[in-house]
Design a protein around this motif. Structure first.
Motif, PDB file in Angstrom:
ATOM      1  N   VAL A   1      37.046  70.655  56.254  1.00  0.00           N
ATOM      2  CA  VAL A   1      37.229  69.275  55.818  1.00  0.00           C
ATOM      3  C   VAL A   1      38.062  69.338  54.532  1.00  0.00           C
ATOM      4  O   VAL A   1      37.747  70.119  53.631  1.00  0.00           O
ATOM      5  CB  VAL A   1      35.872  68.585  55.570  1.00  0.00           C
ATOM      6  N   PRO A   2      39.155  68.583  54.442  1.00  0.00           N
ATOM      7  CA  PRO A   2      40.061  68.718  53.293  1.00  0.00           C
ATOM      8  C   PRO A   2      39.350  68.647  51.944  1.00  0.00           C
ATOM      9  O   PRO A   2      38.459  67.827  51.742  1.00  0.00           O
ATOM     10  CB  PRO A   2      41.025  67.553  53.468  1.00  0.00           C
ATOM     11  N   PHE A   3      39.775  69.529  51.061  1.00  0.00           N
ATOM     12  CA  PHE A   3      39.349  69.597  49.658  1.00  0.00           C
ATOM     13  C   PHE A   3      37.950  70.171  49.456  1.00  0.00           C
ATOM     14  O   PHE A   3      37.408  70.064  48.376  1.00  0.00           O
ATOM     15  CB  PHE A   3      39.467  68.236  48.962  1.00  0.00           C
TER      16      PHE A   3
ATOM     17  N   CYS B   1      40.928  61.907  53.648  1.00  0.00           N
ATOM     18  CA  CYS B   1      40.740  63.210  54.291  1.00  0.00           C
ATOM     19  C   CYS B   1      41.352  63.224  55.689  1.00  0.00           C
ATOM     20  O   CYS B   1      41.930  64.224  56.109  1.00  0.00           O
ATOM     21  CB  CYS B   1      39.258  63.569  54.358  1.00  0.00           C
ATOM     22  N   ALA B   2      41.247  62.104  56.415  1.00  0.00           N
ATOM     23  CA  ALA B   2      41.840  62.028  57.754  1.00  0.00           C
ATOM     24  C   ALA B   2      43.364  62.130  57.675  1.00  0.00           C
ATOM     25  O   ALA B   2      43.992  62.850  58.463  1.00  0.00           O
ATOM     26  CB  ALA B   2      41.433  60.726  58.443  1.00  0.00           C
TER      27      ALA B   2
ATOM     28  N   ASN C   1      42.575  56.177  63.057  1.00  0.00           N
ATOM     29  CA  ASN C   1      42.581  56.499  64.476  1.00  0.00           C
ATOM     30  C   ASN C   1      42.361  57.984  64.697  1.00  0.00           C
ATOM     31  O   ASN C   1      41.705  58.388  65.657  1.00  0.00           O
ATOM     32  CB  ASN C   1      43.900  56.078  65.140  1.00  0.00           C
ATOM     33  N   LEU C   2      42.911  58.824  63.819  1.00  0.00           N
ATOM     34  CA  LEU C   2      42.711  60.255  63.954  1.00  0.00           C
ATOM     35  C   LEU C   2      41.245  60.599  63.765  1.00  0.00           C
ATOM     36  O   LEU C   2      40.700  61.398  64.513  1.00  0.00           O
ATOM     37  CB  LEU C   2      43.589  60.999  62.927  1.00  0.00           C
ATOM     38  N   VAL C   3      40.593  59.962  62.793  1.00  0.00           N
ATOM     39  CA  VAL C   3      39.166  60.201  62.594  1.00  0.00           C
ATOM     40  C   VAL C   3      38.409  59.800  63.850  1.00  0.00           C
ATOM     41  O   VAL C   3      37.548  60.530  64.315  1.00  0.00           O
ATOM     42  CB  VAL C   3      38.634  59.427  61.362  1.00  0.00           C
TER      43      VAL C   3
END
Length: 173
Positions: free
Chosen positions: A78-80, A124-125, A167-169
Motif C-alpha cells: 500500500v503506497p507510503f 493511495c489509489a 474506480n481503480l480502488v
C-alpha cells in the motif's frame, strides 16, 4: 535510489527480486517473482506491517501452481507504508474522518488534526495506478488482494490512463 539490504527469503523454492519504483519523489518498494515475460499479476496485501514479506507464501503457492509459469507476480505495498517513509504534514490538510481505537472507541479528530495528504485512500489509489502504469509500464494485469484472511481476485483488467483512482480502488476491492 534507496540503498537497502531489504530482501525476501526464498520460499518453497521461489526467489523474489526487490525493486523500487519512483513516483513523485518517493521510492515505492515492490517484490517480483515468477516468469519475467509472463502476464502480470498484481498482489496487494491489506496489512500494515510488511506486506511484501507477508505475501511470500501466497505468491510462492501461485508461482508453484502448474500454470504459474505463465505469470509475473508483482507484490505492491500500500503506497507510503514502507518503514523509511516519513510523515509530511503540510498544515493545510485536516483529517477527513474521526479515528477509532478498536474495538469501538471513537477518537474525535475529523477536521481538527493536520494529516499527511499522501495517506488519503484516494491518493493511495492514484499513486498505485502511477506505480503500475508509469513506473512499471503495466497496462493490463490480473489483481489478487489479500485482507484479513480473505483472498480477492479481479479478472484481467485494462488500466486506462483516464481511469480515476476511485474506480481503480473499486476494481481492487
Amino acid at each position: 535510489m534507496i540503498e537497502s539490504n531489504y530482501s525476501i527469503p526464498d520460499t518453497n523454492g521461489v526467489s523474489f527480486d526487490i525493486d523500487y519504483v519512483e513516483v513523485k519523489g518517493h521510492h515505492h518498494r515492490v517484490a517480483l517473482a515468477g516468469n519475467p515475460e509472463g502476464t502480470p499479476v498484481i498482489v496487494m496485501m491489506g496489512v500494515f506491517e510488511d506486506s511484501l514479506m507477508d505475501s511470500r507464501w501466497l505468491v510462492a503457492s501461485m508461482v508453484n501452481h502448474p500454470m504459474g509459469n505463465e505469470y509475473r507476480f508483482i507484490v505492491v505495498t500500500v503506497p507510503f507504508l514502507e518503514e523509511y517513509t516519513t510523515i509530511q504534514i503540510d498544515g493545510n490538510t485536516m483529517s477527513k474522518y474521526d479515528g477509532m481505537k478498536p474495538p469501538n472507541r471513537i477518537i474525535p479528530m475529523k477536521g481538527t488534526k493536520p494529516v499527511d495528504p499522501r495517506f488519503d485512500l484516494e491518493n493511495c489509489a492514484y499513486t498505485l495506478k502511477d506505480i503500475l502504469t508509469e513506473g512499471l509500464g503495466i497496462e493490463r494485469a490480473h489483481f489478487v488482494g489479500h485482507d484479513r484472511g480473505c483472498i480477492i481476485t479481479v479478472s484481467y483488467t485494462h488500466l486506462r490512463a483516464h481511469e480515476t483512482g476511485r474506480n481503480l480502488v473499486c476494481r481492487l476491492l
